[in-house]
Design a protein around this motif. Structure first.
Motif, PDB file in Angstrom:
ATOM      1  N   ARG A  52       0.842  -1.200   0.000  1.00  0.00           N
ATOM      2  CA  ARG A  52       0.000   0.000   0.000  1.00  0.00           C
ATOM      3  C   ARG A  52       0.877   1.250   0.000  1.00  0.00           C
ATOM      4  NH1 ARG A  52      -5.215  -1.182   0.649  1.00  0.00           N
ATOM      5  NH2 ARG A  52      -5.773  -3.251   1.437  1.00  0.00           N
ATOM      6  N   SER A  53       1.646   1.396  -1.074  1.00  0.00           N
ATOM      7  CA  SER A  53       2.526   2.555  -1.218  1.00  0.00           C
ATOM      8  C   SER A  53       2.102   3.355  -2.432  1.00  0.00           C
ATOM      9  CB  SER A  53       3.989   2.109  -1.377  1.00  0.00           C
ATOM     10  OG  SER A  53       4.163   1.403  -2.600  1.00  0.00           O
ATOM     11  N   GLU A  54       2.527   4.607  -2.466  1.00  0.00           N
ATOM     12  CA  GLU A  54       2.213   5.474  -3.596  1.00  0.00           C
ATOM     13  C   GLU A  54       2.858   4.955  -4.875  1.00  0.00           C
ATOM     14  OE1 GLU A  54       0.602   8.882  -5.558  1.00  0.00           O
ATOM     15  OE2 GLU A  54       0.156   7.844  -3.661  1.00  0.00           O
ATOM     16  N   ALA A  55       4.097   4.450  -4.754  1.00  0.00           N
ATOM     17  CA  ALA A  55       4.791   3.924  -5.925  1.00  0.00           C
ATOM     18  C   ALA A  55       4.062   2.716  -6.503  1.00  0.00           C
ATOM     19  CB  ALA A  55       6.223   3.544  -5.551  1.00  0.00           C
ATOM     20  N   ASN A  56       3.612   1.822  -5.633  1.00  0.00           N
ATOM     21  CA  ASN A  56       2.895   0.632  -6.096  1.00  0.00           C
ATOM     22  C   ASN A  56       1.560   1.009  -6.734  1.00  0.00           C
ATOM     23  OD1 ASN A  56       2.607  -2.323  -6.254  1.00  0.00           O
ATOM     24  ND2 ASN A  56       0.956  -2.030  -4.790  1.00  0.00           N
ATOM     25  N   LYS A  61       0.839   3.830  -8.319  1.00  0.00           N
ATOM     26  CA  LYS A  61       1.053   4.419  -9.639  1.00  0.00           C
ATOM     27  C   LYS A  61       1.382   3.357 -10.686  1.00  0.00           C
ATOM     28  CE  LYS A  61       2.501   9.038  -8.153  1.00  0.00           C
ATOM     29  NZ  LYS A  61       3.621  10.016  -8.112  1.00  0.00           N
ATOM     30  N   LEU A  62       2.236   2.399 -10.300  1.00  0.00           N
ATOM     31  CA  LEU A  62       2.583   1.330 -11.229  1.00  0.00           C
ATOM     32  C   LEU A  62       1.361   0.505 -11.604  1.00  0.00           C
ATOM     33  CD1 LEU A  62       5.984   0.076  -9.725  1.00  0.00           C
ATOM     34  CD2 LEU A  62       5.646   1.293 -11.877  1.00  0.00           C
ATOM     35  N   ASN A  63       0.533   0.199 -10.605  1.00  0.00           N
ATOM     36  CA  ASN A  63      -0.664  -0.597 -10.874  1.00  0.00           C
ATOM     37  C   ASN A  63      -1.718   0.191 -11.642  1.00  0.00           C
ATOM     38  OD1 ASN A  63      -0.488  -3.375  -9.834  1.00  0.00           O
ATOM     39  ND2 ASN A  63      -0.041  -2.381  -7.888  1.00  0.00           N
ATOM     40  N   ASN A  64      -1.776   1.501 -11.417  1.00  0.00           N
ATOM     41  CA  ASN A  64      -2.703   2.326 -12.201  1.00  0.00           C
ATOM     42  C   ASN A  64      -2.409   2.186 -13.694  1.00  0.00           C
ATOM     43  OD1 ASN A  64      -4.062   3.277 -10.006  1.00  0.00           O
ATOM     44  ND2 ASN A  64      -3.174   5.314 -10.029  1.00  0.00           N
ATOM     45  N   ARG A  65      -1.116   2.311 -14.038  1.00  0.00           N
ATOM     46  CA  ARG A  65      -0.715   2.224 -15.437  1.00  0.00           C
ATOM     47  C   ARG A  65      -0.986   0.818 -15.989  1.00  0.00           C
ATOM     48  NH1 ARG A  65       4.100   3.336 -14.630  1.00  0.00           N
ATOM     49  NH2 ARG A  65       3.888   5.593 -14.767  1.00  0.00           N
ATOM     50  N   LYS A  66      -0.631  -0.189 -15.214  1.00  0.00           N
ATOM     51  CA  LYS A  66      -0.791  -1.574 -15.669  1.00  0.00           C
ATOM     52  C   LYS A  66      -2.258  -1.935 -15.845  1.00  0.00           C
ATOM     53  CE  LYS A  66      -0.532  -6.267 -13.838  1.00  0.00           C
ATOM     54  NZ  LYS A  66      -0.087  -7.101 -12.688  1.00  0.00           N
ATOM     55  N   TRP A  67      -3.065  -1.684 -14.800  1.00  0.00           N
ATOM     56  CA  TRP A  67      -4.450  -2.158 -14.830  1.00  0.00           C
ATOM     57  C   TRP A  67      -5.349  -1.305 -15.711  1.00  0.00           C
ATOM     58  CZ3 TRP A  67      -6.184  -6.729 -13.855  1.00  0.00           C
ATOM     59  CH2 TRP A  67      -5.419  -7.578 -13.038  1.00  0.00           C
ATOM     60  N   PHE A  68      -5.009  -0.055 -15.888  1.00  0.00           N
ATOM     61  CA  PHE A  68      -5.781   0.784 -16.808  1.00  0.00           C
ATOM     62  C   PHE A  68      -5.766   0.172 -18.202  1.00  0.00           C
ATOM     63  CE2 PHE A  68      -6.792   4.318 -19.535  1.00  0.00           C
ATOM     64  CZ  PHE A  68      -7.687   5.077 -18.794  1.00  0.00           C
ATOM     65  N   LYS A  69      -4.585  -0.161 -18.687  1.00  0.00           N
ATOM     66  CA  LYS A  69      -4.466  -0.752 -20.020  1.00  0.00           C
ATOM     67  C   LYS A  69      -4.996  -2.189 -20.044  1.00  0.00           C
ATOM     68  CE  LYS A  69      -1.098  -1.504 -23.750  1.00  0.00           C
ATOM     69  NZ  LYS A  69      -2.199  -1.785 -24.616  1.00  0.00           N
ATOM     70  N   THR A  70      -4.741  -2.934 -18.960  1.00  0.00           N
ATOM     71  CA  THR A  70      -5.213  -4.320 -18.906  1.00  0.00           C
ATOM     72  C   THR A  70      -6.732  -4.389 -19.017  1.00  0.00           C
ATOM     73  OG1 THR A  70      -3.333  -5.040 -17.561  1.00  0.00           O
ATOM     74  CG2 THR A  70      -5.304  -6.416 -17.496  1.00  0.00           C
ATOM     75  N   LEU A  71      -7.421  -3.538 -18.275  1.00  0.00           N
ATOM     76  CA  LEU A  71      -8.882  -3.542 -18.305  1.00  0.00           C
ATOM     77  C   LEU A  71      -9.404  -3.080 -19.663  1.00  0.00           C
ATOM     78  CD1 LEU A  71      -9.615  -2.145 -14.733  1.00  0.00           C
ATOM     79  CD2 LEU A  71     -10.225  -4.411 -15.585  1.00  0.00           C
ATOM     80  N   GLN A  72      -8.788  -2.044 -20.218  1.00  0.00           N
ATOM     81  CA  GLN A  72      -9.209  -1.584 -21.545  1.00  0.00           C
ATOM     82  C   GLN A  72      -9.046  -2.686 -22.588  1.00  0.00           C
ATOM     83  OE1 GLN A  72      -7.264   1.996 -22.893  1.00  0.00           O
ATOM     84  NE2 GLN A  72      -8.822   3.330 -22.006  1.00  0.00           N
ATOM     85  N   ASP A  73      -7.883  -3.318 -22.591  1.00  0.00           N
ATOM     86  CA  ASP A  73      -7.613  -4.365 -23.581  1.00  0.00           C
ATOM     87  C   ASP A  73      -8.548  -5.557 -23.392  1.00  0.00           C
ATOM     88  OD1 ASP A  73      -5.601  -2.817 -24.618  1.00  0.00           O
ATOM     89  OD2 ASP A  73      -3.970  -3.914 -23.647  1.00  0.00           O
ATOM     90  N   PHE A  74      -8.822  -5.899 -22.133  1.00  0.00           N
ATOM     91  CA  PHE A  74      -9.709  -7.034 -21.870  1.00  0.00           C
ATOM     92  C   PHE A  74     -11.124  -6.724 -22.348  1.00  0.00           C
ATOM     93  CE2 PHE A  74     -12.579  -9.511 -19.110  1.00  0.00           C
ATOM     94  CZ  PHE A  74     -12.135 -10.786 -19.431  1.00  0.00           C
ATOM     95  N   GLY A  75     -11.592  -5.503 -22.069  1.00  0.00           N
ATOM     96  CA  GLY A  75     -12.932  -5.119 -22.525  1.00  0.00           C
ATOM     97  C   GLY A  75     -13.053  -5.201 -24.034  1.00  0.00           C
ATOM     98  N   LYS A  76     -12.016  -4.743 -24.729  1.00  0.00           N
ATOM     99  CA  LYS A  76     -12.046  -4.784 -26.191  1.00  0.00           C
ATOM    100  C   LYS A  76     -12.038  -6.219 -26.706  1.00  0.00           C
ATOM    101  CE  LYS A  76      -9.860  -2.601 -30.195  1.00  0.00           C
ATOM    102  NZ  LYS A  76      -8.761  -1.709 -30.659  1.00  0.00           N
ATOM    103  N   SER A  77     -11.329  -7.109 -25.994  1.00  0.00           N
ATOM    104  CA  SER A  77     -11.252  -8.512 -26.426  1.00  0.00           C
ATOM    105  C   SER A  77     -12.602  -9.228 -26.303  1.00  0.00           C
ATOM    106  CB  SER A  77     -10.199  -9.256 -25.601  1.00  0.00           C
ATOM    107  OG  SER A  77     -10.657  -9.480 -24.270  1.00  0.00           O
ATOM    108  N   LEU A  78     -13.490  -8.714 -25.477  1.00  0.00           N
ATOM    109  CA  LEU A  78     -14.802  -9.333 -25.305  1.00  0.00           C
ATOM    110  C   LEU A  78     -15.715  -9.072 -26.503  1.00  0.00           C
ATOM    111  CD1 LEU A  78     -15.424  -8.503 -21.532  1.00  0.00           C
ATOM    112  CD2 LEU A  78     -14.840 -10.729 -22.510  1.00  0.00           C
ATOM    113  N   ASN A  79     -15.312  -8.132 -27.338  1.00  0.00           N
ATOM    114  CA  ASN A  79     -16.087  -7.819 -28.543  1.00  0.00           C
ATOM    115  C   ASN A  79     -17.532  -7.456 -28.210  1.00  0.00           C
ATOM    116  OD1 ASN A  79     -16.346  -7.478 -31.334  1.00  0.00           O
ATOM    117  ND2 ASN A  79     -17.116  -9.566 -31.632  1.00  0.00           N
ATOM    118  N   GLU A  80     -17.693  -6.690 -27.155  1.00  0.00           N
ATOM    119  CA  GLU A  80     -19.024  -6.236 -26.738  1.00  0.00           C
ATOM    120  C   GLU A  80     -18.893  -4.817 -26.181  1.00  0.00           C
ATOM    121  OE1 GLU A  80     -22.287  -5.014 -26.038  1.00  0.00           O
ATOM    122  OE2 GLU A  80     -22.334  -7.033 -26.929  1.00  0.00           O
TER     123      GLU A  80
END
Length: 351
Positions: free
Chosen positions: A160-164, A166-185
């Motif tokens: 539960r650190s600020e650095a962690n 920020k890193l997870n914000n960048r990672k999961w933002f793109k991960t969720l976007q890409d996953f949503g697009k892969s659902l084709n809905e």
């Protein structure tokens, strides 16, 4: 959105007469004492909660907890639906279903069409661990997204650190976007978009930055228009996207204007200082001219040599006069300029 348990098994869609739907399941009667509600969600900013304007049907489970929603009034294309239970008593029900807040409630979101058959055969407490199958390949999209979000929580909770964060914000933002697009809905992508762009969310500022350059958002609008050209979802998203883009442009323009104003003020300040310095220099020059005007021509010649650090002897030789004459002139210069020495004389003329 917080989605609580509900094991969902969605079987093959069947076509009933008049495109009839059937959503059936079982609730734990020991846990849930009141009605089961079916809602259609046209506003994707109200995915989670209890809103009276969204409710389209209500069922009282039988003694074993079985419930069934059926009919032919649902839309023939995919829409977002919610089934929820709560333990609000009759006196509180109106208020809770008006303001959207009910602390003791469980819900599940799903995508369905007017002729889908969906079964909820177990309690509302096991949803995240279910395997979903359906003739409608879009129906379980929200369940898949919620499962991914559960994994995301572990990443954030590890440190539960600020650095962690920020890193997870960048990672999961793109991960969720890409996953949503892969659902084709596109409706599933809207579910993710609503989560990532929610004000107050950790991702919101990241979303605003991403919106400046990422073509994903305009492409999502195109996918929505292609799949659901006349739906409220598409219009709502188009309006929000336009408003956020305008806000970003306005802030950028404001920032540019602010910097322009700063540069203008600095430029004006520099010009004023130059003008002031020029005036002071001019004033000093005039003052020096006034002082030298008090001297005779010979005294001015001696003053010039004196300011060049010439000795009395050097001055006498340069002007072909006696040393005593030079001394007399120097004393007269001191009196007229109101100084006592060569040093004061040089300071007077900034030498």
């Amino acid at each position: 959105m917080r989605t609580y348990g509900l094991v969902v098994f969605i079987f093959c869609s069947i076509t009933w007469a008049h495109a009839q739907h059937a959503f059936r399941g079982i609730v734990d009667k020991d846990r849930w004492q009141n009605n089961v509600y079916l809602s259609v969600i046209e506003d994707y900013r109200k995915l989670s909660g209890v809103f009276s304007e969204q409710i389209i049907s209500r069922q009282r489970p039988d003694s074993l907890g079985n419930f069934l929603f059926t009919g032919n009034q649902l839309d023939t294309e995919n829409r977002i639906y919610r089934i929820h239970v709560d333990n609000c008593n009759d006196a509180e029900q109106g208020q809770n279903h008006y303001d959207g807040h009910c602390n003791d409630s469980k819900e599940i979101l799903f995508i369905a069409k007017g002729n889908d058959t969906i079964n909820f055969p177990f309690s509302f407490d096991n949803q995240m661990f279910c395997t979903v199958s359906s003739g409608n390949p879009k129906a379980d999209a929200f369940v898949q997204i919620d499962s991914l979000k559960e994994i995301m929580k572990y990443d954030y909770g590890e440190f539960r650190s600020e650095a962690n964060r920020k890193l997870n914000n960048r990672k999961w933002f793109k991960t969720l976007q890409d996953f949503g697009k892969s659902l084709n809905e596109p409706l599933a992508e809207l579910y993710i978009y609503a989560f990532l762009s929610e004000r107050g969310n950790n991702f919101h500022q990241y979303y605003l930055e991403d919106l400046k350059t990422n073509p994903y958002y305009s492409n999502l609008l195109k996918r929505l228009k292609d799949a659901y050209p006349n739906s409220a979802y598409t219009q709502q998203y188009a309006n929000e996207l336009k408003a956020d883009q305008y806000s970003i442009q306005s802030n950028s323009s404001f920032t540019n204007r602010s910097w322009s104003i700063v540069w203008l003020i600095c430029t004006i300040s520099i010009l004023l200082n130059i003008i002031l310095l020029f005036k002071l220099l001019k004033k000093k020059q005039n003052s020096q001219l006034e002082l030298t005007s008090l001297l005779t021509k010979q005294e001015q010649n001696i003053l010039d040599l004196l300011l060049q650090d010439k000795s009395n002897k050097d001055i006498a030789e340069a002007l072909f006069v006696s040393l005593s004459t030079v001394k007399t002139h120097v004393n007269n210069i001191y009196k007229k300029l109101n100084v006592q020495s060569r040093t004061e004389t040089k300071e007077l003329f900034n030498r």
